[in-house]
Every structure is written in structure tokens, then in C-alpha cells.
Scaffold this motif. Structure first.
Motif, PDB file in Angstrom:
ATOM      1  N   GLU A   1       0.840  -1.207   0.000  1.00 11.82           N
ATOM      2  CA  GLU A   1       0.000   0.000   0.000  1.00 11.82           C
ATOM      3  C   GLU A   1       0.870   1.251   0.000  1.00 11.82           C
ATOM      4  O   GLU A   1       0.593   2.216  -0.711  1.00 11.82           O
ATOM      5  CB  GLU A   1      -0.954  -0.009   1.198  1.00 11.82           C
ATOM      6  CG  GLU A   1      -1.815   1.234   1.305  1.00 11.82           C
ATOM      7  CD  GLU A   1      -2.724   1.480   0.110  1.00 11.82           C
ATOM      8  OE1 GLU A   1      -3.128   2.646  -0.074  1.00 11.82           O
ATOM      9  OE2 GLU A   1      -3.022   0.539  -0.655  1.00 11.82           O
ATOM     10  N   SER A   2       1.938   1.246   0.774  1.00 10.71           N
ATOM     11  CA  SER A   2       2.870   2.367   0.798  1.00 10.71           C
ATOM     12  C   SER A   2       3.522   2.565  -0.567  1.00 10.71           C
ATOM     13  O   SER A   2       3.680   3.697  -1.039  1.00 10.71           O
ATOM     14  CB  SER A   2       3.940   2.124   1.872  1.00 10.71           C
ATOM     15  OG  SER A   2       4.883   3.154   1.872  1.00 10.71           O
TER      16      SER A   2
ATOM     17  N   ARG B   1       2.217   1.712  -3.465  1.00 10.75           N
ATOM     18  CA  ARG B   1       1.177   2.225  -4.359  1.00 10.75           C
ATOM     19  C   ARG B   1       1.029   3.745  -4.195  1.00 10.75           C
ATOM     20  O   ARG B   1       1.036   4.486  -5.175  1.00 10.75           O
ATOM     21  CB  ARG B   1      -0.154   1.529  -4.084  1.00 10.75           C
ATOM     22  CG  ARG B   1      -1.261   1.936  -5.067  1.00 10.75           C
ATOM     23  CD  ARG B   1      -2.641   1.515  -4.582  1.00 10.75           C
ATOM     24  NE  ARG B   1      -3.030   2.177  -3.351  1.00 10.75           N
ATOM     25  CZ  ARG B   1      -3.411   3.469  -3.273  1.00 10.75           C
ATOM     26  NH1 ARG B   1      -3.438   4.219  -4.328  1.00 10.75           N
ATOM     27  NH2 ARG B   1      -3.756   3.981  -2.119  1.00 10.75           N
ATOM     28  N   ARG B   2       0.952   4.210  -2.942  1.00  6.92           N
ATOM     29  CA  ARG B   2       0.828   5.653  -2.684  1.00  6.92           C
ATOM     30  C   ARG B   2       2.060   6.405  -3.180  1.00  6.92           C
ATOM     31  O   ARG B   2       1.944   7.481  -3.766  1.00  6.92           O
ATOM     32  CB  ARG B   2       0.612   5.910  -1.197  1.00  6.92           C
ATOM     33  CG  ARG B   2      -0.781   5.545  -0.712  1.00  6.92           C
ATOM     34  CD  ARG B   2      -1.080   6.085   0.682  1.00  6.92           C
ATOM     35  NE  ARG B   2      -0.018   5.834   1.637  1.00  6.92           N
ATOM     36  CZ  ARG B   2       0.061   4.776   2.431  1.00  6.92           C
ATOM     37  NH1 ARG B   2      -0.873   3.854   2.402  1.00  6.92           N
ATOM     38  NH2 ARG B   2       1.064   4.632   3.270  1.00  6.92           N
TER      39      ARG B   2
ATOM     40  N   CYS C   1       2.014   6.729  -7.010  1.00 12.49           N
ATOM     41  CA  CYS C   1       1.007   7.706  -7.422  1.00 12.49           C
ATOM     42  C   CYS C   1       1.497   9.124  -7.153  1.00 12.49           C
ATOM     43  O   CYS C   1       1.329  10.017  -7.988  1.00 12.49           O
ATOM     44  CB  CYS C   1      -0.324   7.456  -6.718  1.00 12.49           C
ATOM     45  SG  CYS C   1      -1.159   5.952  -7.305  1.00 12.49           S
ATOM     46  N   ALA C   2       2.150   9.349  -6.029  1.00 11.19           N
ATOM     47  CA  ALA C   2       2.689  10.672  -5.693  1.00 11.19           C
ATOM     48  C   ALA C   2       3.875  11.046  -6.576  1.00 11.19           C
ATOM     49  O   ALA C   2       4.206  12.222  -6.721  1.00 11.19           O
ATOM     50  CB  ALA C   2       3.106  10.711  -4.224  1.00 11.19           C
TER      51      ALA C   2
ATOM     52  N   ALA D   1      -1.624   3.331  -9.907  1.00 13.84           N
ATOM     53  CA  ALA D   1      -1.686   2.021  -9.255  1.00 13.84           C
ATOM     54  C   ALA D   1      -1.614   0.867 -10.251  1.00 13.84           C
ATOM     55  O   ALA D   1      -1.113  -0.206  -9.916  1.00 13.84           O
ATOM     56  CB  ALA D   1      -2.954   1.916  -8.409  1.00 13.84           C
TER      57      ALA D   1
END
Length: 80
Positions: free
Chosen positions: A21-22, A24-25, A28-29, A34
Motif C-alpha cells: 500500500e505504501s 502504491r501511494r 502515485c505521488a 496504481a
């Protein structure tokens, strides 16, 4: 021993999920999205000895088979 192994597996799973999850974020940043992680997997190992026993090492695996130790390595690989 069985309970210790069960707890290690639980920690591995929690760490894999949180790290993915980290990642993925982070992607995106960094200008990605994703869907760039389609086909990717992660693995985790709990350190059993030494001063860092109990720490969990997470690795990200690309569909091509390459293994990465960090989000930054993955972003570089994806040319972000």
C-alpha cells in the motif's frame, strides 16, 4: 514453536500488505498510477537473530522476476 511461527507469518502478512500500500501511494505521488503494479508481488522475512531480530524485511517482485528492496528502487525501475 508453532505459535512463534504463526506469529511470524502474521507479521509477514501485515508487513507485505502495509508495504505494498505504501508503494502504491508512493508511485502515485511520483507521477505513476496504481495499475503500474499489476502483476507485482511482495514477500517478507522476519529476522530471527541479532540486534535486529523481529524486524521484517519486505521485498517487491516485478512480473519479470526482478526483486527490489525499496520503493525508490521500484520507482527508478518504472522510470518515474
Amino acid at each position: 514453536e508453532g505459535e512463534g511461527e504463526a506469529r511470524r507469518e502474521e507479521r509477514r502478512e501485515e508487513s507485505r500488505n502495509a508495504a505494498f500500500e505504501s508503494l502504491r501511494r508512493f508511485l502515485c505521488a511520483s507521477g505513476g498510477d496504481a495499475s503500474m503494479l499489476d502483476g507485482w508481488t511482495s514477500s517478507a522475512d522476519v529476522r530471527r537473530a541479532g540486534d535486529t531480530a523481529g524486524n521484517v524485511d519486505v521485498y517487491f517482485h516485478a512480473p519479470c522476476g526482478r526483486r527490489f528492496r525499496s520503493r525508490v528502487e521500484v520507482a527508478r525501475f518504472l522510470e518515474l
